[in-house]
Design a protein around this motif. Structure first.
Motif, mmCIF file in Angstrom:
data_model
loop_
_atom_site.group_PDB
_atom_site.id
_atom_site.type_symbol
_atom_site.label_atom_id
_atom_site.label_comp_id
_atom_site.label_asym_id
_atom_site.label_seq_id
_atom_site.Cartn_x
_atom_site.Cartn_y
_atom_site.Cartn_z
ATOM 1 N N ASP A 56 0.826 -1.213 0.000
ATOM 2 C CA ASP A 56 0.000 0.000 0.000
ATOM 3 C C ASP A 56 0.862 1.264 0.000
ATOM 4 O O ASP A 56 0.576 2.220 -0.717
ATOM 5 N N LYS A 57 1.925 1.260 0.781
ATOM 6 C CA LYS A 57 2.818 2.421 0.848
ATOM 7 C C LYS A 57 3.565 2.614 -0.471
ATOM 8 O O LYS A 57 3.750 3.744 -0.930
ATOM 9 N N VAL A 58 4.001 1.512 -1.074
ATOM 10 C CA VAL A 58 4.702 1.586 -2.358
ATOM 11 C C VAL A 58 3.746 2.072 -3.444
ATOM 12 O O VAL A 58 4.117 2.877 -4.299
ATOM 13 N N ASP A 59 2.483 1.623 -3.391
ATOM 14 C CA ASP A 59 1.492 2.070 -4.379
ATOM 15 C C ASP A 59 1.238 3.574 -4.294
ATOM 16 O O ASP A 59 1.037 4.230 -5.319
ATOM 17 N N VAL A 60 1.265 4.141 -3.090
ATOM 18 C CA VAL A 60 1.114 5.596 -2.934
ATOM 19 C C VAL A 60 2.265 6.311 -3.635
ATOM 20 O O VAL A 60 2.052 7.288 -4.362
ATOM 21 N N LEU A 61 3.475 5.827 -3.437
ATOM 22 C CA LEU A 61 4.636 6.445 -4.097
ATOM 23 C C LEU A 61 4.596 6.220 -5.608
ATOM 24 O O LEU A 61 4.995 7.092 -6.376
ATOM 25 N N LYS A 62 4.103 5.072 -6.025
ATOM 26 C CA LYS A 62 3.961 4.802 -7.459
ATOM 27 C C LYS A 62 3.050 5.836 -8.106
ATOM 28 O O LYS A 62 3.360 6.362 -9.180
ATOM 29 N N ALA A 63 1.946 6.147 -7.450
ATOM 30 C CA ALA A 63 1.012 7.154 -7.977
ATOM 31 C C ALA A 63 1.658 8.535 -7.994
ATOM 32 O O ALA A 63 1.449 9.320 -8.926
ATOM 33 N N GLU A 64 2.460 8.837 -6.989
ATOM 34 C CA GLU A 64 3.097 10.153 -6.889
ATOM 35 C C GLU A 64 4.226 10.335 -7.900
ATOM 36 O O GLU A 64 4.382 11.407 -8.491
ATOM 37 N N TYR A 65 5.030 9.282 -8.116
ATOM 38 C CA TYR A 65 6.239 9.409 -8.935
ATOM 39 C C TYR A 65 6.137 8.764 -10.319
ATOM 40 O O TYR A 65 7.004 8.977 -11.153
ATOM 41 N N GLY A 66 5.131 7.954 -10.547
ATOM 42 C CA GLY A 66 4.925 7.390 -11.877
ATOM 43 C C GLY A 66 5.847 6.248 -12.258
ATOM 44 O O GLY A 66 6.013 5.954 -13.440
ATOM 45 N N PHE A 67 6.458 5.579 -11.287
ATOM 46 C CA PHE A 67 7.286 4.426 -11.614
ATOM 47 C C PHE A 67 6.409 3.176 -11.707
ATOM 48 O O PHE A 67 5.247 3.176 -11.326
ATOM 49 N N ASP A 68 6.986 2.123 -12.241
ATOM 50 C CA ASP A 68 6.339 0.820 -12.275
ATOM 51 C C ASP A 68 7.120 -0.129 -11.397
ATOM 52 O O ASP A 68 8.297 0.116 -11.099
ATOM 53 N N TYR A 69 6.480 -1.196 -10.975
ATOM 54 C CA TYR A 69 7.205 -2.232 -10.276
ATOM 55 C C TYR A 69 6.617 -3.592 -10.609
ATOM 56 O O TYR A 69 5.479 -3.703 -11.034
ATOM 57 N N THR A 70 7.461 -4.586 -10.448
ATOM 58 C CA THR A 70 7.024 -5.968 -10.527
ATOM 59 C C THR A 70 7.416 -6.629 -9.218
ATOM 60 O O THR A 70 8.276 -6.125 -8.487
ATOM 61 N N ILE A 71 6.784 -7.718 -8.937
ATOM 62 C CA ILE A 71 7.122 -8.485 -7.737
ATOM 63 C C ILE A 71 7.673 -9.814 -8.236
ATOM 64 O O ILE A 71 7.023 -10.524 -8.983
ATOM 65 N N GLU A 72 8.903 -10.110 -7.828
ATOM 66 C CA GLU A 72 9.553 -11.323 -8.300
ATOM 67 C C GLU A 72 10.035 -12.165 -7.126
ATOM 68 O O GLU A 72 10.388 -11.640 -6.081
ATOM 69 N N LEU A 73 10.049 -13.449 -7.344
ATOM 70 C CA LEU A 73 10.595 -14.389 -6.368
ATOM 71 C C LEU A 73 12.095 -14.487 -6.609
ATOM 72 O O LEU A 73 12.533 -14.739 -7.732
ATOM 73 N N ARG A 74 12.859 -14.261 -5.598
ATOM 74 C CA ARG A 74 14.327 -14.306 -5.696
ATOM 75 C C ARG A 74 14.870 -15.430 -4.877
ATOM 76 O O ARG A 74 14.418 -15.760 -3.864
#
Length: 74
Positions: A56-74
Motif C-alpha cells: 500500500d505504501k509503495v502504491d502511494v509512491l507509485k502514484a506520486e512518482y509514476g514508476f512501475d514495479y514488478t514483484i519477483e521471487l528471488r
C-alpha cells in the motif's frame, strides 16, 4: 562455508526513462524510508508478508512518482 539464503519476493522498481535523476533520488529516498521503518518493526525483506505489509505504501509512491514495479521471487 555455505550459506542458504531463503527465497523471498521483492519489488523491482522501474523508473520512466524521461524522469530526471533528482526526482528518482527523491523517490528512492522515500522507498528506502519504507524499508527502514519496516526494519524498525523487527522485520526484513525475508519476512514472508513483506510484500503485503509494504505494498500500500509503495502504491502511494507509485502514484506520486509514476514508476512501475514488478514483484519477483528471488
Amino acid at each position: 562455508m555455505k550459506a542458504r539464503i531463503p527465497k523471498h519476493r521483492e519489488f523491482l522498481i522501474s523508473f520512466p526513462e524521461d524522469m530526471d535523476q533528482a526526482r528518482q533520488d527523491e523517490a528512492w529516498g522515500k522507498l528506502n524510508q519504507i524499508l527502514e521503518d519496516y526494519k524498525k518493526e523487527g522485520k526484513s525483506v525475508y519476512t514472508p508478508t513483506f510484500i503485503e505489509d509494504c505494498q500500500d505504501k509503495v502504491d502511494v509512491l507509485k502514484a506520486e512518482y509514476g514508476f512501475d514495479y514488478t514483484i519477483e521471487l528471488r
